[in-house]
Design an enzyme around this catalytic site. Structure first.
Site, mmCIF file in Angstrom:
data_model
loop_
_atom_site.group_PDB
_atom_site.id
_atom_site.type_symbol
_atom_site.label_atom_id
_atom_site.label_comp_id
_atom_site.label_asym_id
_atom_site.label_seq_id
_atom_site.Cartn_x
_atom_site.Cartn_y
_atom_site.Cartn_z
ATOM 1 N N SER A 1 19.940 82.563 29.229
ATOM 2 C CA SER A 1 20.120 83.884 29.832
ATOM 3 C C SER A 1 20.824 84.841 28.869
ATOM 4 C CB SER A 1 20.940 83.762 31.119
ATOM 5 O OG SER A 1 21.232 85.056 31.605
ATOM 6 N N HIS B 1 15.635 84.503 29.666
ATOM 7 C CA HIS B 1 15.917 85.047 30.999
ATOM 8 C C HIS B 1 16.702 86.350 30.839
ATOM 9 C CE1 HIS B 1 16.523 84.551 35.371
ATOM 10 N NE2 HIS B 1 17.766 84.982 35.176
ATOM 11 N N ASP C 1 18.592 89.296 32.919
ATOM 12 C CA ASP C 1 19.160 89.658 34.218
ATOM 13 C C ASP C 1 19.343 91.164 34.327
ATOM 14 O OD1 ASP C 1 19.673 87.113 35.555
ATOM 15 O OD2 ASP C 1 21.017 86.718 33.867
ATOM 16 N N MET D 1 20.648 94.131 36.600
ATOM 17 C CA MET D 1 21.534 94.369 37.760
ATOM 18 C C MET D 1 21.789 95.860 37.907
ATOM 19 S SD MET D 1 24.364 91.382 37.193
ATOM 20 C CE MET D 1 23.920 89.753 36.578
ATOM 21 N N HIS E 1 14.652 88.932 35.756
ATOM 22 C CA HIS E 1 15.203 88.697 37.098
ATOM 23 C C HIS E 1 15.801 90.010 37.597
ATOM 24 C CE1 HIS E 1 18.597 86.380 39.442
ATOM 25 N NE2 HIS E 1 17.817 87.075 40.253
ATOM 26 N N MET F 1 17.817 91.987 39.938
ATOM 27 C CA MET F 1 18.850 92.003 40.984
ATOM 28 C C MET F 1 19.126 93.463 41.314
ATOM 29 S SD MET F 1 21.148 88.967 39.417
ATOM 30 C CE MET F 1 20.295 89.123 37.868
ATOM 31 N N MET G 1 18.552 80.715 43.663
ATOM 32 C CA MET G 1 19.882 81.043 43.123
ATOM 33 C C MET G 1 20.840 79.928 43.519
ATOM 34 S SD MET G 1 19.632 83.752 41.342
ATOM 35 C CE MET G 1 21.360 83.697 40.854
ATOM 36 N N ASP H 1 18.845 79.001 38.971
ATOM 37 C CA ASP H 1 19.642 79.966 38.203
ATOM 38 C C ASP H 1 21.076 79.982 38.711
ATOM 39 O OD1 ASP H 1 20.573 82.093 36.715
ATOM 40 O OD2 ASP H 1 19.268 83.596 37.643
HETATM 41 C C1 DX5 Z 1 23.654 85.442 37.741
HETATM 42 C C2 DX5 Z 1 22.450 85.539 36.859
HETATM 43 C C3 DX5 Z 1 22.245 84.357 36.006
HETATM 44 C C4 DX5 Z 1 23.320 84.108 34.983
HETATM 45 C C5 DX5 Z 1 23.472 82.634 34.884
HETATM 46 O O1 DX5 Z 1 23.653 86.500 38.605
HETATM 47 O O2 DX5 Z 1 21.267 85.706 37.640
HETATM 48 O O3 DX5 Z 1 20.975 84.382 35.368
HETATM 49 O O4 DX5 Z 1 23.025 84.629 33.710
HETATM 50 O O5 DX5 Z 1 24.569 82.342 34.114
HETATM 51 P P1 DX5 Z 1 25.208 80.893 34.000
HETATM 52 O O6 DX5 Z 1 24.129 79.955 33.506
HETATM 53 O O7 DX5 Z 1 26.298 81.086 33.028
HETATM 54 O O8 DX5 Z 1 25.674 80.496 35.371
HETATM 55 ZN ZN ZN Z 2 19.298 85.396 36.586
#
Ligand code: DX5
Ligand code: ZN
Length: 224
Positions: A11, A36, A38, A40, A69, A71, A140, A178
């Protein structure tokens, strides 16, 4: 499933962005399968991260598929620009997708693979009626928003239920986990039926990310 089908998706959230090019090269050469990303929005989750510009930058720096991903609320606002920026997979949260069936179709029309994701508090069964429309189902295993959180153990039963649901729908969708994936937690996820693993801090926080990718892959194959 054999361990050969384990897919690892480091990620970007945990990468050192000041050394982005180098960090992406390390995981690509180290055997990662996807990157990956993320996204947000500070509304769906209490944190802000990346937009189209960063996806485009990653696309130029790596050949790894970009597993994006979302969010965010109203994810459809971003489908077009993220597809153009080079996203390979767009995954949307069931909690903010009242027209999930149509939204998944829209993602595919743009040439991306379509994914759906559920938070720890959302039953995976809410995706049952779109199971046949998914390229990816993401569970998740932490509440989304931040990296480095602790894996929620009840996710294992949920992964198993998701695997059964996909089998029932004769779906070949990837089943991804994840949050809090480490050498300690990955084996249980694999045994429960997951085949794709996001790992942020575990990979980018390691002294040797390539060795960590190998270790995570190997941990899946270990005997319980
Ligand atoms: C959390 C993200 C994850 C995050 C995971 O909201 O969606 O993708 O990067 O991080 P780790 O592997 O450190 O838990
Ligand atoms: Zn994620």
């Amino acid at each position: 499933m054999s361990a050969a089908t384990v897919r690892l998706a480091p990620s970007l959230l945990a990468a050192d962005l000041g050394r982005l090019k180098e960090q992406l090269a390390v995981v690509e050469e180290g055997g990662a399968d996807w990157l990956h990303v993320d996204v947000m929005d500070g509304v769906f989750v209490p944190n802000l991260t990346f937009g189209a510009k960063v996806i485009e930058t990653c696309r130029a720096l790596t050949t790894l598929p970009l597993d994006v991903h979302l969010m965010v609320v109203e994810p459809e606002k971003y489908f077009d620009s993220f597809a153009k920026a080079g996203a390979s997979v767009l995954t949307i949260h069931a909690e903010v997708a009242p027209h999930l069936h149509r939204q998944l179709a829209n993602i595919r029309e743009l040439g991306c693979k379509a994914g759906a994701v559920v938070n720890p508090g959302t039953p995976v069964e809410s995706l049952r009626d779109v199971a046949g429309d998914l390229d990816l189902l993401l569970i998740m295993s932490v509440n989304p928003g931040f990296g480095g959180q602790k894996f929620i153990p009840s996710s294992l039963a949920k992964i198993a239920r998701a695997r059964a649901m996909l089998a029932e729908a004769r779906s070949t969708a990837a089943l991804e986990v994840d949050g809090g994936v480490t050498r300690q937690t990955i084996h249980g996820c694999w045994r429960a039926g997951a085949d794709t693993f996001v790992a942020g801090v575990a990979v980018f926080g390691a002294k040797d990310p390539a060795a960590e990718i190998r270790a995570l892959r190997a941990a899946c194959a270990e005997q319980a």
